[in-house]
Design a protein around this motif. Structure first.
Motif, PDB file in Angstrom:
ATOM      1  N   PHE A  23       0.863  -1.192   0.000  1.00 30.80           N
ATOM      2  CA  PHE A  23       0.000   0.000   0.000  1.00 30.80           C
ATOM      3  C   PHE A  23       0.889   1.228   0.000  1.00 30.80           C
ATOM      4  O   PHE A  23       1.905   1.254   0.698  1.00 30.80           O
ATOM      5  CB  PHE A  23      -0.878   0.043   1.254  1.00 30.80           C
ATOM      6  CG  PHE A  23      -1.948  -1.012   1.312  1.00 30.80           C
ATOM      7  CD1 PHE A  23      -3.043  -0.969   0.452  1.00 30.80           C
ATOM      8  CD2 PHE A  23      -1.886  -2.037   2.248  1.00 30.80           C
ATOM      9  CE1 PHE A  23      -4.043  -1.941   0.525  1.00 30.80           C
ATOM     10  CE2 PHE A  23      -2.880  -3.002   2.325  1.00 30.80           C
ATOM     11  CZ  PHE A  23      -3.965  -2.951   1.456  1.00 30.80           C
ATOM     12  N   THR A  30       3.580   0.666   2.844  1.00 33.20           N
ATOM     13  CA  THR A  30       3.376  -0.441   3.795  1.00 33.20           C
ATOM     14  C   THR A  30       3.369  -1.746   3.013  1.00 33.20           C
ATOM     15  O   THR A  30       2.564  -1.913   2.096  1.00 33.20           O
ATOM     16  CB  THR A  30       1.996  -0.327   4.496  1.00 33.20           C
ATOM     17  OG1 THR A  30       1.883   0.948   5.095  1.00 33.20           O
ATOM     18  CG2 THR A  30       1.815  -1.407   5.554  1.00 33.20           C
ATOM     19  N   ALA A  32       2.079  -4.950   3.259  1.00 33.70           N
ATOM     20  CA  ALA A  32       1.104  -5.625   4.125  1.00 33.70           C
ATOM     21  C   ALA A  32       1.214  -7.137   3.985  1.00 33.70           C
ATOM     22  O   ALA A  32       1.044  -7.875   4.961  1.00 33.70           O
ATOM     23  CB  ALA A  32      -0.309  -5.158   3.784  1.00 33.70           C
ATOM     24  N   GLU A  51      -1.240 -12.064  14.601  1.00 35.36           N
ATOM     25  CA  GLU A  51      -1.780 -10.982  15.420  1.00 35.36           C
ATOM     26  C   GLU A  51      -2.378  -9.899  14.529  1.00 35.36           C
ATOM     27  O   GLU A  51      -2.150  -9.881  13.320  1.00 35.36           O
ATOM     28  CB  GLU A  51      -0.656 -10.394  16.277  1.00 35.36           C
ATOM     29  CG  GLU A  51      -0.261 -11.320  17.407  1.00 35.36           C
ATOM     30  CD  GLU A  51       1.013 -10.859  18.087  1.00 35.36           C
ATOM     31  OE1 GLU A  51       1.016 -10.760  19.317  1.00 35.36           O
ATOM     32  OE2 GLU A  51       1.996 -10.587  17.366  1.00 35.36           O
ATOM     33  N   SER A  52      -3.069  -8.976  15.165  1.00 34.82           N
ATOM     34  CA  SER A  52      -3.653  -7.852  14.447  1.00 34.82           C
ATOM     35  C   SER A  52      -2.553  -7.108  13.689  1.00 34.82           C
ATOM     36  O   SER A  52      -1.474  -6.883  14.227  1.00 34.82           O
ATOM     37  CB  SER A  52      -4.335  -6.958  15.479  1.00 34.82           C
ATOM     38  OG  SER A  52      -4.795  -5.827  14.843  1.00 34.82           O
ATOM     39  N   GLY A  53      -2.807  -6.780  12.452  1.00 37.43           N
ATOM     40  CA  GLY A  53      -1.842  -6.027  11.642  1.00 37.43           C
ATOM     41  C   GLY A  53      -0.849  -6.900  10.899  1.00 37.43           C
ATOM     42  O   GLY A  53       0.021  -6.399  10.187  1.00 37.43           O
ATOM     43  N   SER A  54      -0.986  -8.239  11.022  1.00 40.12           N
ATOM     44  CA  SER A  54      -0.001  -9.112  10.359  1.00 40.12           C
ATOM     45  C   SER A  54      -0.270  -9.278   8.864  1.00 40.12           C
ATOM     46  O   SER A  54       0.570  -9.833   8.149  1.00 40.12           O
ATOM     47  CB  SER A  54       0.059 -10.476  11.060  1.00 40.12           C
ATOM     48  OG  SER A  54      -1.214 -11.069  11.111  1.00 40.12           O
ATOM     49  N   GLY A  55      -1.429  -8.848   8.392  1.00 39.25           N
ATOM     50  CA  GLY A  55      -1.696  -8.896   6.947  1.00 39.25           C
ATOM     51  C   GLY A  55      -2.774  -9.882   6.539  1.00 39.25           C
ATOM     52  O   GLY A  55      -2.999 -10.110   5.346  1.00 39.25           O
ATOM     53  N   LYS A  56      -3.500 -10.438   7.521  1.00 40.43           N
ATOM     54  CA  LYS A  56      -4.483 -11.482   7.225  1.00 40.43           C
ATOM     55  C   LYS A  56      -5.624 -10.975   6.342  1.00 40.43           C
ATOM     56  O   LYS A  56      -5.986 -11.607   5.361  1.00 40.43           O
ATOM     57  CB  LYS A  56      -5.054 -12.058   8.537  1.00 40.43           C
ATOM     58  CG  LYS A  56      -4.014 -12.571   9.509  1.00 40.43           C
ATOM     59  CD  LYS A  56      -4.636 -13.153  10.757  1.00 40.43           C
ATOM     60  CE  LYS A  56      -5.488 -12.202  11.578  1.00 40.43           C
ATOM     61  NZ  LYS A  56      -4.737 -11.073  12.180  1.00 40.43           N
ATOM     62  N   THR A  57      -6.186  -9.834   6.727  1.00 37.93           N
ATOM     63  CA  THR A  57      -7.337  -9.328   5.966  1.00 37.93           C
ATOM     64  C   THR A  57      -6.905  -8.884   4.568  1.00 37.93           C
ATOM     65  O   THR A  57      -7.622  -9.086   3.587  1.00 37.93           O
ATOM     66  CB  THR A  57      -8.034  -8.187   6.745  1.00 37.93           C
ATOM     67  OG1 THR A  57      -8.592  -8.759   7.928  1.00 37.93           O
ATOM     68  CG2 THR A  57      -9.139  -7.540   5.950  1.00 37.93           C
ATOM     69  N   THR A  58      -5.709  -8.311   4.484  1.00 47.97           N
ATOM     70  CA  THR A  58      -5.211  -7.900   3.162  1.00 47.97           C
ATOM     71  C   THR A  58      -5.062  -9.123   2.260  1.00 47.97           C
ATOM     72  O   THR A  58      -5.479  -9.100   1.097  1.00 47.97           O
ATOM     73  CB  THR A  58      -3.860  -7.174   3.318  1.00 47.97           C
ATOM     74  OG1 THR A  58      -4.045  -6.079   4.221  1.00 47.97           O
ATOM     75  CG2 THR A  58      -3.354  -6.664   1.985  1.00 47.97           C
TER      76      THR A  58
HETATM   77  N1  LIG Z   1      -6.037   0.195   2.534  1.00 48.43           N
HETATM   78  C1  LIG Z   1      -4.892   0.249   3.216  1.00 48.43           C
HETATM   79  N2  LIG Z   1      -4.021   1.265   3.043  1.00 48.43           N
HETATM   80  C2  LIG Z   1      -2.843   1.319   3.711  1.00 48.43           C
HETATM   81  N3  LIG Z   1      -2.435   0.403   4.602  1.00 48.43           N
HETATM   82  C3  LIG Z   1      -3.268  -0.647   4.839  1.00 48.43           C
HETATM   83  C4  LIG Z   1      -4.536  -0.775   4.165  1.00 48.43           C
HETATM   84  N4  LIG Z   1      -5.137  -1.910   4.606  1.00 48.43           N
HETATM   85  C5  LIG Z   1      -4.296  -2.472   5.509  1.00 48.43           C
HETATM   86  N5  LIG Z   1      -3.180  -1.713   5.639  1.00 48.43           N
HETATM   87  C6  LIG Z   1      -2.027  -2.004   6.521  1.00 48.43           C
HETATM   88  O1  LIG Z   1      -1.563  -3.307   6.206  1.00 48.43           O
HETATM   89  C7  LIG Z   1      -1.147  -3.992   7.395  1.00 48.43           C
HETATM   90  C8  LIG Z   1      -1.922  -5.296   7.527  1.00 48.43           C
HETATM   91  O2  LIG Z   1      -3.279  -5.014   7.833  1.00 48.43           O
HETATM   92  P1  LIG Z   1      -4.425  -6.129   7.834  1.00 48.43           P
HETATM   93  O3  LIG Z   1      -4.324  -6.907   6.583  1.00 48.43           O
HETATM   94  O4  LIG Z   1      -5.713  -5.448   8.108  1.00 48.43           O
HETATM   95  O5  LIG Z   1      -3.991  -7.036   9.071  1.00 48.43           O
HETATM   96  P2  LIG Z   1      -4.827  -8.053   9.977  1.00 48.43           P
HETATM   97  O6  LIG Z   1      -6.074  -8.414   9.245  1.00 48.43           O
HETATM   98  O7  LIG Z   1      -3.906  -9.210  10.178  1.00 48.43           O
HETATM   99  O8  LIG Z   1      -5.109  -7.337  11.247  1.00 48.43           O
HETATM  100  C9  LIG Z   1      -1.365  -3.025   8.543  1.00 48.43           C
HETATM  101  O9  LIG Z   1      -0.145  -2.375   8.804  1.00 48.43           O
HETATM  102  C10 LIG Z   1      -2.408  -2.073   7.986  1.00 48.43           C
HETATM  103  O10 LIG Z   1      -2.284  -0.807   8.601  1.00 48.43           O
END
Ligand SMILES: Nc1ncnc2c1ncn2[C@@H]1O[C@H](COP(=O)(O)OP(=O)(O)O)[C@@H](O)[C@H]1O
Ligand SMILES: [Mg+2]
Length: 275
Positions: A23, A30, A32, A51-58
């Motif tokens: 991103f 970042t 991700a 953990e939260s922020g590890s990139g799972k949702t991305t």
């Molecule tokens: N649309 C976006 N723009 C910029 N950074 C993003 C975006 N979506 C997620 N991130 C960043 O990517 C990293 C992984 O986020 P995310 O995939 O939501 O993790 P998780 O689901 O494991 O908590 C985080 O540092 C988050 O801040």
């Protein structure tokens, strides 16, 4: 198990190599998801834990085709995935569906529940079926998740509890019958009792339909309970993967060991009755 069944179960449903998501640019950049490789097989329940922020949702969003892949390749049912354009994406979504953390965010809250289920029948090409047949299908789907269709008709999503809503989401999946279900933290907003029910329904869904389930969670205890294999994600990378038993009972990566240590009791008696 017959040889034929075995080979079907072993075939790759979704795989990726070097899958990366970046991103932003320059100082704002970042990474991700950072060059992950994976292979999810038909009929398998796979957990992605971090953990939260590890990139799972991305990663989930890339798997679903909701956001672009910066680098790397994803293969669906053995072929490189081609989802350029809305029509191809729509076709792809017949094969992969999702349930999310907040079931209420996945619905148009002004749609009544029977409309939500009727839409699934329509998406599967059943728009012209007689209404009685549709009711039969909706009743069966509700029964699968221990809900009563008769009690749900004419209700709105906000009239259900979080646990009931998540079960309704699974009833949708039962009707849609995708090859892959991606469940991103589906139990993190509901109480412990409903959580166990949801996990058991996901297991039943896999057992009855041979669906591949990708279960995303920060909770390594839940992952152990539900999965055949586990991928551990830290800072956008997979630091460890393998069968659930191998990863949890014989962890190699320091990060996996820490996640396991953070779970109360799991070491002492492997008491999973509380998940
Ligand atoms: N649309 C976006 N723009 C910029 N950074 C993003 C975006 N979506 C997620 N991130 C960043 O990517 C990293 C992984 O986020 P995310 O995939 O939501 O993790 P998780 O689901 O494991 O908590 C985080 O540092 C988050 O801040
Ligand atoms: Mg997330």
């Amino acid at each position: 198990m017959s040889e034929e069944k075995k080979s079907v179960q072993n075939s790759s449903c979704l795989s990726g190599s070097g899958v990366t998501k970046i991103f932003g640019m320059g100082k704002e950049k970042t990474v991700a998801v950072d060059h992950v490789d994976f292979q999810f097989r038909e009929g398998e329940i796979v957990s992605i834990v971090g953990e939260s922020g590890s990139g799972k949702t991305t990663l989930s969003k890339m798997l679903l085709g909701l956001i672009s892949v910066t680098e790397g390749e994803i293969c669906f049912q053995g072929k490189p995935r081609d989802i350029k354009g809305y029509r191809k994406k729509k076709e792809y979504w017949k094969g992969i569906q999702a349930i999310f953390q907040d079931p209420f965010s996945s619905f148009n809250v002004f749609y009544k529940i029977d409309q939500v289920l009727l839409d699934c029948i329509k998406m599967r090409g059943g728009a012209r079926l007689p209404y009685e047949k549709k009711v039969e299908m909706m009743t069966e789907a509700c029964r699968f998740v221990n809900l009563k269709f008769e009690e749900l008709t004419n209700k709105y999503p906000f009239e259900l509890s979080g646990g009931q809503m998540q079960r309704l989401m699974i009833a949708r999946i039962f009707l849609l019958k995708p090859a892959i279900l991606l469940a991103d933290e589906p139990t993190s907003m509901i109480d412990a009792c409903s959580r166990a029910t949801i996990l058991d329904m996901l297991l039943k869904l896999r057992d009855e339909t041979n669906m591949t389930i990708i279960f995303i969670t920060h909770d390594i205890g839940l992952a152990f309970y539900i999965s055949d294999s586990i991928y551990i994600m830290e800072h956008g990378k997979f630091v460890e993967s393998g069968t659930a038993e191998a990863v949890i009972l014989n962890p190699k990566a320091a990060y996996t060991k820490r996640l396991i240590n953070d779970v109360p009791k799991i070491h002492e008696e492997w008491d999973l009755s509380t998940v």
